[in-house]
Design a protein around this motif. Structure first.
Motif, PDB file in Angstrom:
ATOM      1  N   VAL A 135       0.858  -1.186   0.000  1.00  0.00           N
ATOM      2  CA  VAL A 135       0.000   0.000   0.000  1.00  0.00           C
ATOM      3  C   VAL A 135       0.895   1.237   0.000  1.00  0.00           C
ATOM      4  O   VAL A 135       1.711   1.418   0.906  1.00  0.00           O
ATOM      5  CB  VAL A 135      -0.929   0.037   1.231  1.00  0.00           C
ATOM      6  N   TRP A 152      -2.157   3.353  -4.484  1.00  0.00           N
ATOM      7  CA  TRP A 152      -2.637   1.993  -4.701  1.00  0.00           C
ATOM      8  C   TRP A 152      -2.730   1.252  -3.370  1.00  0.00           C
ATOM      9  O   TRP A 152      -1.999   1.518  -2.436  1.00  0.00           O
ATOM     10  CB  TRP A 152      -1.708   1.236  -5.658  1.00  0.00           C
ATOM     11  N   SER A 153      -3.652   0.302  -3.317  1.00  0.00           N
ATOM     12  CA  SER A 153      -3.838  -0.523  -2.115  1.00  0.00           C
ATOM     13  C   SER A 153      -4.035  -1.977  -2.524  1.00  0.00           C
ATOM     14  O   SER A 153      -5.025  -2.333  -3.151  1.00  0.00           O
ATOM     15  CB  SER A 153      -5.047  -0.037  -1.301  1.00  0.00           C
ATOM     16  N   ASN A 154      -3.066  -2.797  -2.176  1.00  0.00           N
ATOM     17  CA  ASN A 154      -3.115  -4.247  -2.339  1.00  0.00           C
ATOM     18  C   ASN A 154      -2.933  -4.795  -0.927  1.00  0.00           C
ATOM     19  O   ASN A 154      -1.851  -5.160  -0.514  1.00  0.00           O
ATOM     20  CB  ASN A 154      -1.999  -4.679  -3.300  1.00  0.00           C
ATOM     21  N   SER A 155      -4.028  -4.776  -0.164  1.00  0.00           N
ATOM     22  CA  SER A 155      -3.934  -4.907   1.286  1.00  0.00           C
ATOM     23  C   SER A 155      -4.575  -6.181   1.822  1.00  0.00           C
ATOM     24  O   SER A 155      -5.717  -6.500   1.496  1.00  0.00           O
ATOM     25  CB  SER A 155      -4.587  -3.690   1.956  1.00  0.00           C
ATOM     26  N   ASP A 158      -7.765  -5.364   4.088  1.00  0.00           N
ATOM     27  CA  ASP A 158      -9.036  -4.927   3.514  1.00  0.00           C
ATOM     28  C   ASP A 158     -10.114  -5.980   3.766  1.00  0.00           C
ATOM     29  O   ASP A 158      -9.991  -7.128   3.349  1.00  0.00           O
ATOM     30  CB  ASP A 158      -8.867  -4.707   2.004  1.00  0.00           C
ATOM     31  N   ASN A 163      -8.477  -4.916  -4.280  1.00  0.00           N
ATOM     32  CA  ASN A 163      -7.420  -3.941  -4.504  1.00  0.00           C
ATOM     33  C   ASN A 163      -8.023  -2.642  -5.048  1.00  0.00           C
ATOM     34  O   ASN A 163      -9.027  -2.659  -5.761  1.00  0.00           O
ATOM     35  CB  ASN A 163      -6.396  -4.500  -5.476  1.00  0.00           C
ATOM     36  N   ARG A 183      -4.910   8.593   1.984  1.00  0.00           N
ATOM     37  CA  ARG A 183      -5.180   7.216   2.440  1.00  0.00           C
ATOM     38  C   ARG A 183      -6.667   7.014   2.684  1.00  0.00           C
ATOM     39  O   ARG A 183      -7.224   5.942   2.348  1.00  0.00           O
ATOM     40  CB  ARG A 183      -4.392   6.917   3.725  1.00  0.00           C
ATOM     41  N   ASP A 187      -8.856   4.210   0.637  1.00  0.00           N
ATOM     42  CA  ASP A 187      -9.590   3.131   1.298  1.00  0.00           C
ATOM     43  C   ASP A 187     -11.049   3.066   0.843  1.00  0.00           C
ATOM     44  O   ASP A 187     -11.679   2.008   0.908  1.00  0.00           O
ATOM     45  CB  ASP A 187      -9.535   3.306   2.813  1.00  0.00           C
TER      46      ASP A 187
END
Length: 222
Positions: A135, A152-155, A158, A163, A183, A187
């Motif tokens: 992230v 980007w968020s590859n969390s 989550d 993603n 952020r 999200d």
């Protein structure tokens, strides 16, 4: 399953904006026992706590090493559980050169391109995740007055296990980037995002479900 030494190994070398004397910047944060992102059984872990990696937080010349008791822990390929990384591609079709201004890594590490030339098809950048995912966000200057933000968020944290990407095109200000705001918007975003402002348009996309997604971000003159 044999226990893995929870000590982590990392390398942090980030830089202060505007210091041309230093050219390299590498950040590493590797934690053991990553949690499984897409179903299956989760592996419980208690990763060591490190501060968020931020370009302007320490001098770029600082080279800090935290050596692990077990040298195999230093290699992400040797960790058990699901691994996270994001294959990023940045394209610049704006007619102006892009210059790295700042960045924020909430989870993971990577070496960003310092500049992206005008009309350069694609610049590849791999962002390696930690036990909680990959992230991050970056801001590039478009000329002197416009800022392009890519996030980007590859969390693994989550709840929806999706993603996400987010972007802003804004005016450069003395106060810099509000990373908390970025952020929060990230999200709440989705896997495809478009931003338009100041005569430019940005298109972002990320594979929504995999732990190792491809992500593309392009800036165009509109």
């Amino acid at each position: 399953m044999a226990a893995i030494n929870p000590v982590v190994a990392g390398k942090l070398s980030v830089g202060v904006h505007g210091n041309p004397a230093t050219k390299s910047r590498k950040t590493m944060e590797v934690a053991t026992n990553p949690a499984v992102k897409n179903g299956a059984a989760s592996v419980l872990s208690t990763p060591a706590q490190f501060p968020l990696l931020h370009r302007n937080s320490v001098p770029r010349s600082l080279d800090t090493r935290i050596m692990a008791a077990n040298p195999e822990v230093m290699s992400p390929e040797n960790l058990t559980g699901v691994q996270f990384f994001t294959e990023c591609q940045f394209g610049n079709f704006s007619g102006q050169n892009l210059k790295l201004e700042d960045f924020m890594y909430w989870h993971g590490y990577g070496d960003l391109p310092e500049t992206i030339s005008q009309n350069q098809p694609m610049v590849e950048f791999k962002h390696f995740g930690d036990s909680n995912g990959s992230v991050g966000a970056v801001s590039y200057l478009v000329g002197d007055k416009v800022r392009w933000i890519i996030a980007w968020s590859n969390s693994g944290e989550d709840m929806l296990k999706l993603n996400k990407v987010y972007s802003e095109i804004s005016e450069v200000s003395e106060r810099g980037v509000d990373w908390d705001s970025i952020r929060e918007a990230l999200d709440q975003s989705v896997s495809k995002y478009n931003a338009r402002n100041f005569g430019f348009s940005a298109d972002l996309w990320i594979d929504p479900t995999t732990n190792t997604p491809a992500m593309t971000a392009t800036l165009n003159s509109s």
